[in-house]
Design a protein around this motif. Structure first.
Motif, PDB file in Angstrom:
ATOM      1  N   VAL A  30       0.836  -1.097   0.069  1.00 46.44           N
ATOM      2  CA  VAL A  30      -0.031  -0.028  -0.021  1.00 46.44           C
ATOM      3  C   VAL A  30       0.794   1.320  -0.057  1.00 46.44           C
ATOM      4  N   GLY A  31       0.436   2.310  -0.871  1.00 46.42           N
ATOM      5  CA  GLY A  31       1.275   3.399  -0.799  1.00 46.42           C
ATOM      6  C   GLY A  31       0.458   4.710  -1.455  1.00 46.42           C
ATOM      7  N   ASP A  32       0.844   5.704  -1.022  1.00 44.94           N
ATOM      8  CA  ASP A  32       0.227   6.883  -1.544  1.00 44.94           C
ATOM      9  C   ASP A  32       1.310   8.009  -1.980  1.00 44.94           C
ATOM     10  N   ILE A  33       0.890   8.489  -2.995  1.00 45.86           N
ATOM     11  CA  ILE A  33       1.982   9.621  -3.714  1.00 45.86           C
ATOM     12  C   ILE A  33       1.211  10.742  -4.044  1.00 45.86           C
ATOM     13  N   THR A  34       1.568  12.032  -3.529  1.00 50.10           N
ATOM     14  CA  THR A  34       0.776  13.227  -3.684  1.00 50.10           C
ATOM     15  C   THR A  34       1.959  14.173  -4.281  1.00 50.10           C
ATOM     16  N   ASP A  39       1.669  24.110  -1.514  1.00 45.38           N
ATOM     17  CA  ASP A  39       0.577  23.482  -0.602  1.00 45.38           C
ATOM     18  C   ASP A  39      -0.700  23.225  -1.349  1.00 45.38           C
ATOM     19  N   VAL A  40      -0.707  22.955  -2.445  1.00 44.48           N
ATOM     20  CA  VAL A  40      -1.979  22.645  -3.392  1.00 44.48           C
ATOM     21  C   VAL A  40      -1.720  21.477  -4.042  1.00 44.48           C
ATOM     22  N   ASP A  41      -2.571  20.451  -3.794  1.00 44.78           N
ATOM     23  CA  ASP A  41      -2.596  19.086  -4.045  1.00 44.78           C
ATOM     24  C   ASP A  41      -2.879  19.155  -5.561  1.00 44.78           C
ATOM     25  N   LEU A  42      -1.882  18.752  -6.432  1.00 45.33           N
ATOM     26  CA  LEU A  42      -2.065  18.660  -8.046  1.00 45.33           C
ATOM     27  C   LEU A  42      -2.524  17.209  -8.281  1.00 45.33           C
ATOM     28  N   VAL A  43      -1.820  16.142  -7.957  1.00 49.34           N
ATOM     29  CA  VAL A  43      -2.142  14.813  -8.070  1.00 49.34           C
ATOM     30  C   VAL A  43      -1.984  13.930  -6.963  1.00 49.34           C
ATOM     31  N   ARG A  44      -2.816  12.995  -6.721  1.00 51.70           N
ATOM     32  CA  ARG A  44      -2.912  12.112  -5.823  1.00 51.70           C
ATOM     33  C   ARG A  44      -2.959  10.828  -6.258  1.00 51.70           C
TER      34      ARG A  44
END
Length: 64
Positions: A30-34, A39-44
């Motif tokens: 399991v992994g998360d990439i942001t 401080d603006v999330d562009l891709v998650r």
């Protein structure tokens, strides 16, 4: 310090044996990439993978 060395030598396991044990029971990755700029999330991206061996008791899902 010789006691630590004895434990390390006793626990010496080949990479192939370790992979065999992990695949026999199954492994969940399991992994998360942001991607964030100012401080603006562009891709998650959320990643989840189940890796296990396939045998007679657990047939492959693509076989009919």
């Amino acid at each position: 310090m010789t006691g630590d060395r004895d434990v390390a030598e006793a626990a010496d396991v080949a990479l192939v044996d370790l992979l065999d044990r992990l695949l026999a029971g199954g492994v969940v990755l399991v992994g998360d990439i942001t991607l964030r700029i100012a401080d603006v999330d562009l891709v998650r991206i959320d990643l989840k993978a189940l890796v296990s061996s396939v045998g007679d008791t657990v047939p492959a899902p693509w076989e009919g």
